[in-house]
Design an enzyme around this catalytic site. Structure first.
Site, mmCIF file in Angstrom:
data_model
loop_
_atom_site.group_PDB
_atom_site.id
_atom_site.type_symbol
_atom_site.label_atom_id
_atom_site.label_comp_id
_atom_site.label_asym_id
_atom_site.label_seq_id
_atom_site.Cartn_x
_atom_site.Cartn_y
_atom_site.Cartn_z
ATOM 1 C CG ASP A 96 -1.867 1.296 1.302
ATOM 2 O OD1 ASP A 96 -2.313 1.559 0.080
ATOM 3 O OD2 ASP A 96 -1.991 1.857 2.327
ATOM 4 C CB SER A 97 0.029 4.809 -0.484
ATOM 5 O OG SER A 97 -0.811 4.834 0.492
ATOM 6 C CB CYS A 118 -3.041 0.228 -2.506
ATOM 7 S SG CYS A 118 -3.062 2.248 -3.049
ATOM 8 C CD GLU A 170 0.106 6.598 5.846
ATOM 9 O OE1 GLU A 170 0.974 6.696 6.495
ATOM 10 O OE2 GLU A 170 -0.499 5.744 5.554
ATOM 11 C CB CYS A 195 -9.500 4.438 0.496
ATOM 12 S SG CYS A 195 -7.946 5.019 1.089
ATOM 13 C CG HIS A 216 -5.142 4.952 4.183
ATOM 14 N ND1 HIS A 216 -4.500 4.173 3.070
ATOM 15 C CD2 HIS A 216 -4.211 5.269 5.078
ATOM 16 C CE1 HIS A 216 -3.259 4.539 3.209
ATOM 17 N NE2 HIS A 216 -2.907 5.060 4.459
HETATM 18 N N1 DGL Z 1 -4.803 3.184 0.855
HETATM 19 C C1 DGL Z 1 -4.815 3.589 -0.519
HETATM 20 C C2 DGL Z 1 -6.044 3.144 -1.256
HETATM 21 O O1 DGL Z 1 -6.804 2.021 -0.992
HETATM 22 C C3 DGL Z 1 -4.109 4.509 -0.864
HETATM 23 C C4 DGL Z 1 -4.747 5.766 -0.473
HETATM 24 C C5 DGL Z 1 -3.408 6.852 -0.662
HETATM 25 O O2 DGL Z 1 -2.061 6.640 -0.871
HETATM 26 O O3 DGL Z 1 -3.934 8.107 -1.175
HETATM 27 O O4 DGL Z 1 -6.467 3.829 -1.983
#
Ligand code: DGL
Length: 278
Positions: free
Chosen positions: A10-11, A73, A152, A184, A186
């Site tokens: 993931d990011s 992600c 984050e 997402c 997150h």
């Molecule tokens: N968790 C990620 C997603 O599902 C990335 C969110 C991001 O880096 O902006 O999109």
């Protein structure tokens, strides 16, 4: 049976929501997780750039000897899943289709919301997947760009994030969706705030569980699952490209004690010989 680890990325820390589900469902499997925190968040970036990053990360994971890759992600999956699947020989799984499938199963009035990063919403990946599934469900997508920053920075509760959530989710609240896909990885970390903003009668869907079940299915189909009788717990390796201390702190909070000894990875900016994604 294949003893190599499952690769996942993931990011940042968002994909840990998927990692948690995979560890719980498949405790005997080794896991290698990469959080590209030096270049995250991906959501505000151009899809072409995210695609480059995603292919580079998959290349790195494959080079580390993983037996499959979970793109944990949505943004990276929207930008590069199909290309990654066509480029690499290991099975590669994203989170868009599993999340959508779970959402379609849950909806009662066939009116589903999806929230994600700006890049994911702009990509139309969920709408395209819905079409592939030939579903007549009405899907309404809304970008929630600031959510990732909140997660984050560890701010998953309080007036600031609640205010932003109320603003982002007002259109979905008034349009009457009965199910909301957290598009997402997150966002499950903001589930209470999101639920409070959209209304408790709306069912929230995280792709994590469905993705973990698909990981298990793929391994069963390809005969790569570790012997189910094993009582030995798998080992879990976490790597990030940014600050390891903050990744570990957030990782322990969001995933649990398995996130220990986070390693740092510095991108060299050079890929291996003969590897080109352009
Ligand atoms: N968790 C990620 C997603 O599902 C990335 C969110 C991001 O880096 O902006 O999109």
């Amino acid at each position: 049976m294949d003893d190599r680890p499952i690769g996942m990325f993931d990011s940042g820390v968002g994909g840990l929501t998927v990692a948690r589900a995979v560890i719980d469902l498949l405790p005997g499997e080794d896991l290698l997780y990469l959080g590209d925190t030096a270049r995250g968040p991906f959501g505000p970036r151009d899809l072409a750039e995210v695609r480059e990053f995603a292919l580079e990360i998959v290349d790195w994971l494959v080079g580390q000897g993983v037996k499959m890759v979970v793109v944990a992600c949505n943004t990276a999956a929207a930008a590069a899943l199909a290309e990654a699947q066509a480029t690499f020989s290991v099975p590669i799984l994203g989170v868009v289709e599993p999340g959508l499938r779970a959402g379609l199963r849950a909806t009662t009035r066939r009116h589903v919301g999806m929230i994600g990063t700006a890049a994911t919403v702009e990509s139309g990946a969920y709408e395209a997947a819905l079409e592939r599934m030939r579903s007549d469900v009405v899907l309404e997508s809304v970008a929630c760009p600031r959510f990732v920053e909140f997660v984050e920075s560890g701010e998953t509760t309080g007036a600031a994030v609640a205010g932003v959530a109320a603003e982002y989710l007002a259109p979905l609240r008034s349009s009457g969706v009965d199910t909301l896909i957290l598009g997402c990885t997150h966002y499950p970390l903001l589930a209470r705030v999101i639920s409070d903003a959209v209304g408790r009668d709306v069912t929230l869907i995280s792709s994590a569980d469905e993705t973990a079940f698909e990981v298990a299915d793929i391994m069963s189909m390809t005969g790569t699952r570790r012997t189910p009788t094993t009582t030995t717990a798998g080992s879990h390796r976490f790597v990030c490209t940014g600050d390891t201390e903050s990744f570990q702190r957030l990782g322990e909070r969001f995933l649990g004690p398995e996130v220990a000894g986070v390693e740092h990875l510095e991108w060299s900016g050079r890929r291996g010989p003969g590897v080109s994604f352009r």
